[in-house]
Design an enzyme around this catalytic site. Structure first.
Site, mmCIF file in Angstrom:
data_model
loop_
_atom_site.group_PDB
_atom_site.id
_atom_site.type_symbol
_atom_site.label_atom_id
_atom_site.label_comp_id
_atom_site.label_asym_id
_atom_site.label_seq_id
_atom_site.Cartn_x
_atom_site.Cartn_y
_atom_site.Cartn_z
ATOM 1 N N TYR A 135 36.050 78.435 77.072
ATOM 2 C CA TYR A 135 34.951 78.326 76.114
ATOM 3 C C TYR A 135 33.895 79.414 76.275
ATOM 4 C CZ TYR A 135 36.283 73.771 74.191
ATOM 5 O OH TYR A 135 36.916 72.749 73.534
ATOM 6 N N LYS A 187 46.367 73.189 86.125
ATOM 7 C CA LYS A 187 47.701 73.732 85.876
ATOM 8 C C LYS A 187 47.915 74.824 86.917
ATOM 9 C CE LYS A 187 51.469 73.841 83.346
ATOM 10 N NZ LYS A 187 52.428 72.730 83.212
ATOM 11 N N ASP A 220 49.650 68.421 82.014
ATOM 12 C CA ASP A 220 50.698 67.799 81.187
ATOM 13 C C ASP A 220 51.055 66.414 81.734
ATOM 14 O OD1 ASP A 220 51.661 69.190 83.395
ATOM 15 O OD2 ASP A 220 53.431 69.995 82.394
ATOM 16 N N ASP A 244 38.526 68.905 77.100
ATOM 17 C CA ASP A 244 38.409 68.668 75.659
ATOM 18 C C ASP A 244 39.628 67.901 75.158
ATOM 19 O OD1 ASP A 244 37.467 68.959 72.970
ATOM 20 O OD2 ASP A 244 38.989 70.510 72.708
ATOM 21 N N ASP A 248 40.155 63.396 74.059
ATOM 22 C CA ASP A 248 40.523 62.808 72.761
ATOM 23 C C ASP A 248 41.594 61.735 72.988
ATOM 24 O OD1 ASP A 248 38.748 64.360 71.276
ATOM 25 O OD2 ASP A 248 40.218 64.771 69.708
#
Ligand code: IPM
Ligand code: MN
Length: 355
Positions: A135, A187, A220, A244, A248
């Site tokens: 970001y 990751k 993941d 982010d 959700d």
């Protein structure tokens, strides 16, 4: 006397913020604290009229305040990215709100799409780094618009930025005093530079918290576990982009955007609180939006400014209202009540629940 900046914003923003302020008034009356609000009309209308998103002078004013309460930004007439960068990201970056705190909590009485999971299984918090990562906005184009175009977006990870975020997560696990586990969601198997730094800092800071369990999950796999075994999680700490995305998913397993709240926090400084949902233009002005996410965000704001009892009161009121089964569905237009009636119900519970 607290001073609170209020940015209702666009779409359903003003409607849900009105209810959050109604509940704030009731909490302040019951607990006995004083506050004043200063409203700002930043958002799509103002941008379309004046070309202005969020001026530096407003940021300077916010620095003198205790908190900022936000509704939502976004309007189909404004090109995507303008209000996001001009308002939300500007607030996060210029006030150095380095934590994006997103509780994933299923209240009793709220349906979750996860089969065989209940409130005892879904109760964790995501600590999302909020000022750097992908970001940060560093990057550029080369040979733009040609077949040989190159687009670069840099992922920025500073030791300081990672460390303060990870430390916040460990402290939070201690404070929650539940499973006392922090899961680093990364990751590191692919992002061998960026997330190597995260791992090293996580281990270093973790050593200062021998009473808190250190746990690791690739992003993941995290999405899989959030669906399959959400009860494993207590505090998840992660970079901006991953945070982010997984929040959700988190919002949906806790009952949807109608209830998902968040805080953009710099501990000890003015911080910003906003529902995770957007401006939902199709529901705007119809009294169909669910104000609970904005109300819960306001509750997080109270916790931040030091009104912990008020925060508990909001949480208890929302929890008992939802457990009562009065609200049929948390989605917009399906609640069985209007936006303002839901606010009134929360106020009723605020006046009578025990804390
Ligand atoms: C969120 C939103 C924002 C983000 C957008 C609106 C910039 O999706 O708060 O999660 O990506 O952080
Ligand atoms: Mn998002």
């Amino acid at each position: 006397m607290y001073k609170i900046a209020v940015l209702p914003g666009d779409g359903i923003g003003p409607e849900v913020v009105r209810e959050a302020l109604k509940v704030l008034r009731a909490v302040a009356e019951r607990i006995g604290f004083d506050y004043e609000t200063v409203e700002y009309d930043f958002g799509a209308e103002r941008y379309l009229r004046t070309g202005e998103t969020l001026p530096d002078s407003a940021i300077e004013e916010f620095k003198e305040m205790d908190a900022i309460l936000v509704g939502a930004f976004g309007d189909p007439r404004v090109k995507p990215g303008i209000l996001e960068h001009g308002i939300i990201l500007k607030l996060r970056f210029s006030l150095d709100l380095y934590i994006n705190l997103r509780p994933i909590k299923l209240y009793p009485g709220v349906p979750t799409p996860l089969k065989d999971k209940g409130p005892e299984d879904i109760d964790f918090v995501v600590v999302r780094e909020n000022t750097e990562g992908l970001y940060a906005g560093i990057g550029g184009f080369l040979r733009k618009g040609t077949p040989d175009e190159v687009a670069i977006q840099v992922m920025v990870n500073t030791r300081k930025g990672v460390e303060r975020c990870v430390r916040y997560a460990f402290e939070l696990a201690r404070k929650r005093n539940k499973k006392k586990r922090v899961t680093l969601c990364d990751k590191a198997n692919v992002l061998i530079h960026a997330h190597d730094l995260w791992r090293r800092v996580f281990d270093e800071v973790g050593r200062e918290f021998p009473d808190v369990e250190k746990d690791y999950a690739f992003v993941d796999a995290t999405t899989m576990w959030m669906v399959k075994n959400p009860e494993w999680f207590d505090v998840i700490v992660t970079c901006n982009m991953f945070g982010d995305i997984i929040t959700d998913l988190g919002a949906i397993i806790q009952g949807g955007m109608g209830i998902a709240a968040s805080g953009n926090i710099h501990p000890g400084r003015v911080s910003m609180f906003e529902p995770i949902h957007g401006s939902a233009p199709k529901y705007a002005g119809k009294g169909m939006a669910n104000p609970l996410a904005a109300i819960c965000s306001m509750g997080m704001m109270l916790e931040h400014i030091g009104e912990e009892k008020g925060a508990k009161l909001v949480d208890r009121a929302v929890s008992e209202l939802l457990a009562s089964g009065k609200i049929k569905d948390l989605s917009a237009g399906k609640m069985g009540y209007t936006t303002s009636e839901v606010g009134d119900l929360v106020v009723e519970y605020v006046r009578r629940v025990e804390v």
